[in-house]
Design a protein around this motif. Structure first.
Motif, PDB file in Angstrom:
ATOM      1  N   MET A   1     -37.192  93.305 -73.497  1.00  0.00           N
ATOM      2  CA  MET A   1     -37.588  92.128 -72.740  1.00  0.00           C
ATOM      3  C   MET A   1     -39.020  92.280 -72.274  1.00  0.00           C
ATOM      4  SD  MET A   1     -35.853  90.598 -69.249  1.00  0.00           S
ATOM      5  CE  MET A   1     -36.205  92.078 -68.291  1.00  0.00           C
ATOM      6  N   SER A   2     -39.813  91.256 -72.403  1.00  0.00           N
ATOM      7  CA  SER A   2     -41.154  91.239 -71.853  1.00  0.00           C
ATOM      8  C   SER A   2     -41.202  90.200 -70.747  1.00  0.00           C
ATOM      9  CB  SER A   2     -42.173  90.892 -72.935  1.00  0.00           C
ATOM     10  OG  SER A   2     -41.977  89.574 -73.393  1.00  0.00           O
ATOM     11  N   ASP A   3     -42.077  90.383 -69.791  1.00  0.00           N
ATOM     12  CA  ASP A   3     -42.160  89.481 -68.656  1.00  0.00           C
ATOM     13  C   ASP A   3     -43.607  89.315 -68.258  1.00  0.00           C
ATOM     14  OD1 ASP A   3     -39.202  89.252 -67.809  1.00  0.00           O
ATOM     15  OD2 ASP A   3     -39.503  91.411 -67.890  1.00  0.00           O
ATOM     16  N   ARG A   4     -43.910  88.097 -67.767  1.00  0.00           N
ATOM     17  CA  ARG A   4     -45.179  87.914 -67.092  1.00  0.00           C
ATOM     18  C   ARG A   4     -45.143  88.779 -65.847  1.00  0.00           C
ATOM     19  NH1 ARG A   4     -49.344  86.247 -70.135  1.00  0.00           N
ATOM     20  NH2 ARG A   4     -48.571  84.768 -71.683  1.00  0.00           N
ATOM     21  N   SER A   5     -46.218  89.477 -65.600  1.00  0.00           N
ATOM     22  CA  SER A   5     -46.194  90.512 -64.578  1.00  0.00           C
ATOM     23  C   SER A   5     -46.885  90.068 -63.294  1.00  0.00           C
ATOM     24  CB  SER A   5     -46.894  91.767 -65.111  1.00  0.00           C
ATOM     25  OG  SER A   5     -46.973  92.749 -64.103  1.00  0.00           O
ATOM     26  N   GLY A   6     -46.351  90.557 -62.167  1.00  0.00           N
ATOM     27  CA  GLY A   6     -47.023  90.371 -60.892  1.00  0.00           C
ATOM     28  C   GLY A   6     -47.962  91.512 -60.575  1.00  0.00           C
ATOM     29  N   ILE A   7     -48.078  92.481 -61.482  1.00  0.00           N
ATOM     30  CA  ILE A   7     -48.995  93.600 -61.286  1.00  0.00           C
ATOM     31  C   ILE A   7     -50.409  93.114 -61.527  1.00  0.00           C
ATOM     32  CG2 ILE A   7     -49.612  95.922 -62.071  1.00  0.00           C
ATOM     33  CD1 ILE A   7     -46.687  96.202 -63.026  1.00  0.00           C
ATOM     34  N   GLU A   8     -51.279  93.333 -60.560  1.00  0.00           N
ATOM     35  CA  GLU A   8     -52.598  92.708 -60.579  1.00  0.00           C
ATOM     36  C   GLU A   8     -53.470  93.127 -61.748  1.00  0.00           C
ATOM     37  OE1 GLU A   8     -51.154  92.581 -56.319  1.00  0.00           O
ATOM     38  OE2 GLU A   8     -51.026  93.951 -58.038  1.00  0.00           O
ATOM     39  N   TRP A   9     -53.275  94.314 -62.278  1.00  0.00           N
ATOM     40  CA  TRP A   9     -54.188  94.815 -63.302  1.00  0.00           C
ATOM     41  C   TRP A   9     -53.669  94.630 -64.729  1.00  0.00           C
ATOM     42  CZ3 TRP A   9     -51.447  98.674 -65.646  1.00  0.00           C
ATOM     43  CH2 TRP A   9     -50.547  99.414 -64.861  1.00  0.00           C
ATOM     44  N   THR A  10     -52.602  93.842 -64.880  1.00  0.00           N
ATOM     45  CA  THR A  10     -52.097  93.556 -66.219  1.00  0.00           C
ATOM     46  C   THR A  10     -51.616  92.113 -66.275  1.00  0.00           C
ATOM     47  OG1 THR A  10     -50.745  94.499 -68.004  1.00  0.00           O
ATOM     48  CG2 THR A  10     -49.683  94.225 -65.851  1.00  0.00           C
ATOM     49  N   GLU A  11     -51.099  91.688 -67.426  1.00  0.00           N
ATOM     50  CA  GLU A  11     -50.598  90.324 -67.576  1.00  0.00           C
ATOM     51  C   GLU A  11     -49.116  90.277 -67.931  1.00  0.00           C
ATOM     52  OE1 GLU A  11     -54.773  88.370 -69.242  1.00  0.00           O
ATOM     53  OE2 GLU A  11     -53.141  88.770 -70.635  1.00  0.00           O
ATOM     54  N   THR A  12     -48.672  91.217 -68.741  1.00  0.00           N
ATOM     55  CA  THR A  12     -47.315  91.202 -69.276  1.00  0.00           C
ATOM     56  C   THR A  12     -46.768  92.623 -69.289  1.00  0.00           C
ATOM     57  OG1 THR A  12     -47.776  89.318 -70.724  1.00  0.00           O
ATOM     58  CG2 THR A  12     -45.932  90.698 -71.350  1.00  0.00           C
ATOM     59  N   THR A  13     -45.464  92.760 -69.099  1.00  0.00           N
ATOM     60  CA  THR A  13     -44.826  94.065 -69.265  1.00  0.00           C
ATOM     61  C   THR A  13     -43.956  94.058 -70.513  1.00  0.00           C
ATOM     62  OG1 THR A  13     -42.952  93.445 -67.843  1.00  0.00           O
ATOM     63  CG2 THR A  13     -44.839  94.524 -66.792  1.00  0.00           C
ATOM     64  N   TRP A  14     -43.875  95.209 -71.133  1.00  0.00           N
ATOM     65  CA  TRP A  14     -43.091  95.395 -72.364  1.00  0.00           C
ATOM     66  C   TRP A  14     -42.376  96.722 -72.239  1.00  0.00           C
ATOM     67  CZ3 TRP A  14     -45.298  98.074 -77.155  1.00  0.00           C
ATOM     68  CH2 TRP A  14     -44.396  98.005 -78.235  1.00  0.00           C
ATOM     69  N   ASN A  15     -41.037  96.691 -72.297  1.00  0.00           N
ATOM     70  CA  ASN A  15     -40.246  97.878 -72.011  1.00  0.00           C
ATOM     71  C   ASN A  15     -39.358  98.286 -73.186  1.00  0.00           C
ATOM     72  OD1 ASN A  15     -40.630  98.731 -69.031  1.00  0.00           O
ATOM     73  ND2 ASN A  15     -40.446  96.497 -68.924  1.00  0.00           N
ATOM     74  N   PRO A  16     -39.938  98.940 -74.195  1.00  0.00           N
ATOM     75  CA  PRO A  16     -39.112  99.460 -75.289  1.00  0.00           C
ATOM     76  C   PRO A  16     -38.189 100.593 -74.840  1.00  0.00           C
ATOM     77  CG  PRO A  16     -41.402 100.114 -75.579  1.00  0.00           C
ATOM     78  CD  PRO A  16     -41.369  99.155 -74.445  1.00  0.00           C
ATOM     79  N   THR A  17     -38.466 101.186 -73.690  1.00  0.00           N
ATOM     80  CA  THR A  17     -37.495 102.077 -73.056  1.00  0.00           C
ATOM     81  C   THR A  17     -37.365 101.658 -71.601  1.00  0.00           C
ATOM     82  OG1 THR A  17     -38.915 103.852 -72.171  1.00  0.00           O
ATOM     83  CG2 THR A  17     -38.345 103.970 -74.503  1.00  0.00           C
ATOM     84  N   THR A  18     -36.215 101.952 -71.019  1.00  0.00           N
ATOM     85  CA  THR A  18     -36.009 101.759 -69.587  1.00  0.00           C
ATOM     86  C   THR A  18     -35.377 103.017 -69.021  1.00  0.00           C
ATOM     87  OG1 THR A  18     -33.851 100.714 -70.003  1.00  0.00           O
ATOM     88  CG2 THR A  18     -35.747  99.246 -69.717  1.00  0.00           C
ATOM     89  N   GLY A  19     -35.541 103.197 -67.722  1.00  0.00           N
ATOM     90  CA  GLY A  19     -34.949 104.338 -67.053  1.00  0.00           C
ATOM     91  C   GLY A  19     -35.878 105.523 -66.982  1.00  0.00           C
ATOM     92  N   CYS A  20     -35.655 106.345 -65.986  1.00  0.00           N
ATOM     93  CA  CYS A  20     -36.527 107.500 -65.758  1.00  0.00           C
ATOM     94  C   CYS A  20     -35.840 108.400 -64.750  1.00  0.00           C
ATOM     95  CB  CYS A  20     -37.895 107.018 -65.247  1.00  0.00           C
ATOM     96  SG  CYS A  20     -39.237 108.201 -65.503  1.00  0.00           S
ATOM     97  N   ASP A  21     -36.530 109.439 -64.320  1.00  0.00           N
ATOM     98  CA  ASP A  21     -36.061 110.258 -63.217  1.00  0.00           C
ATOM     99  C   ASP A  21     -37.271 110.848 -62.499  1.00  0.00           C
ATOM    100  OD1 ASP A  21     -36.816 112.369 -64.984  1.00  0.00           O
ATOM    101  OD2 ASP A  21     -34.782 112.427 -65.778  1.00  0.00           O
ATOM    102  N   GLN A  22     -37.031 111.402 -61.337  1.00  0.00           N
ATOM    103  CA  GLN A  22     -38.123 111.842 -60.482  1.00  0.00           C
ATOM    104  C   GLN A  22     -38.799 113.092 -61.044  1.00  0.00           C
ATOM    105  OE1 GLN A  22     -36.961 112.204 -56.388  1.00  0.00           O
ATOM    106  NE2 GLN A  22     -36.723 110.004 -56.145  1.00  0.00           N
ATOM    107  N   VAL A  23     -40.135 113.049 -61.017  1.00  0.00           N
ATOM    108  CA  VAL A  23     -40.888 114.184 -61.527  1.00  0.00           C
ATOM    109  C   VAL A  23     -41.972 114.642 -60.554  1.00  0.00           C
ATOM    110  CG1 VAL A  23     -42.640 112.832 -62.768  1.00  0.00           C
ATOM    111  CG2 VAL A  23     -41.972 115.084 -63.634  1.00  0.00           C
ATOM    112  N   SER A  24     -42.329 113.796 -59.565  1.00  0.00           N
ATOM    113  CA  SER A  24     -43.364 114.177 -58.604  1.00  0.00           C
ATOM    114  C   SER A  24     -43.249 113.319 -57.357  1.00  0.00           C
ATOM    115  CB  SER A  24     -44.764 114.050 -59.223  1.00  0.00           C
ATOM    116  OG  SER A  24     -45.067 112.700 -59.531  1.00  0.00           O
ATOM    117  N   LEU A  25     -44.135 113.570 -56.382  1.00  0.00           N
ATOM    118  CA  LEU A  25     -44.062 112.913 -55.078  1.00  0.00           C
ATOM    119  C   LEU A  25     -44.141 111.398 -55.171  1.00  0.00           C
ATOM    120  CD1 LEU A  25     -46.394 115.280 -52.995  1.00  0.00           C
ATOM    121  CD2 LEU A  25     -43.902 115.103 -52.859  1.00  0.00           C
TER     122      LEU A  25
END
Length: 249
Positions: A1-25
């Motif tokens: 799924m791609s989406d128009r993004s609310g992140i100021e420094w980009t326009e669209t998000t593209w997530n060929p993977t989802t999910g993660c885990d904690q690696v740092s602060l």
């Protein structure tokens, strides 16, 4: 799924993977994890994998979405695309072959510009020579405190046309950075419940280092703990500079 993004420094998000885990602060108040919990509760199929409960939250197990790889071919208008806003492409559970497939899509859609951001800089450096770096791929690393400055050295080893640092959430000062080979710095405070404070002096010092090195500086936001929460003014000015190497048509 791609989406128009609310992140100021980009326009669209593209997530060929989802999910993660904690690696740092910087992962402690992960916005993507919070968002994934909401999407899981809404029944979104991409967020039904709970993964290992010791390392990832509900709905946030690392998942590959091969069906998503074809999406950029269908976008008619050129876009600035944040790759894996809900994951990390260089997570150890993402196979090299899948990463190569993502890079192939980027190379075959040169009308778009792709921004990749990772905290797994060691894996980025180890795999960098096995990837074909197209000129429309920007590569960045997260640097939340001086503890993670080593990620910048890893970033310098890859031949991306644009290499950038995301100091967001900025959780401590980053004095005297070696910015050689870096083209862009994003800084910002942490948002949401439990946001940790960002000192104005930390952001001003980053701005000054970028100006001295003639590097684009982008101030995203103050964050939720500051009296200027949600605002983008730093020292009375909006900083929304982008890298001078911009290949969008």
């Amino acid at each position: 799924m791609s989406d128009r993004s609310g992140i100021e420094w980009t326009e669209t998000t593209w997530n060929p993977t989802t999910g993660c885990d904690q690696v740092s602060l910087g992962c402690d108040n992960c916005y993507a994890l919070t968002f994934a919990k909401r999407l899981r509760a809404m029944g979104q199929p991409k967020y039904q994998n709970d993964g290992d409960p010791r390392t990832s939250g509900p709905g946030f197990g690392l998942t590959l979405h091969r069906e998503v790889l074809a999406e950029p071919y269908r976008w008619r208008v050129p876009r600035l695309v944040f790759v894996n806003s809900m994951s990390d492409l260089f997570h150890p559970e993402v196979p090299l072959g899948f990463i190569q497939d993502v890079f192939t899509v980027m190379a075959e859609t040169p009308q778009h510009t792709y921004q990749i951001l990772t905290k797994r800089s060691k894996r980025l450096a180890s795999l960098g020579s096995q990837l074909d770096w197209p000129p429309n791929a920007w590569m960045g690393v997260s640097v939340e405190t001086s503890r993670y400055v080593f990620r910048i050295n890893h970033l310098r080893t890859v031949p991306a046309v644009v290499r950038f640092i995301s100091a967001e959430p900025l959780l401590g000062p980053l004095p005297d950075l070696d910015l050689s080979g870096i083209h862009w710095v994003i800084a910002g405070g942490e948002s949401g419940p439990g946001a940790r404070p960002m000192e104005e002096a930390w952001a001003l010092d980053l701005r000054d280092q970028c100006e001295a090195a003639d590097i684009a500086f982008f101030f995203k936001q103050w964050g939720g703990f500051h009296s200027k929460s949600g605002g983008r003014l730093l020292d009375g000015k909006v900083y929304d500079e982008m890298p001078s190497v911009c290949l969008r048509v």
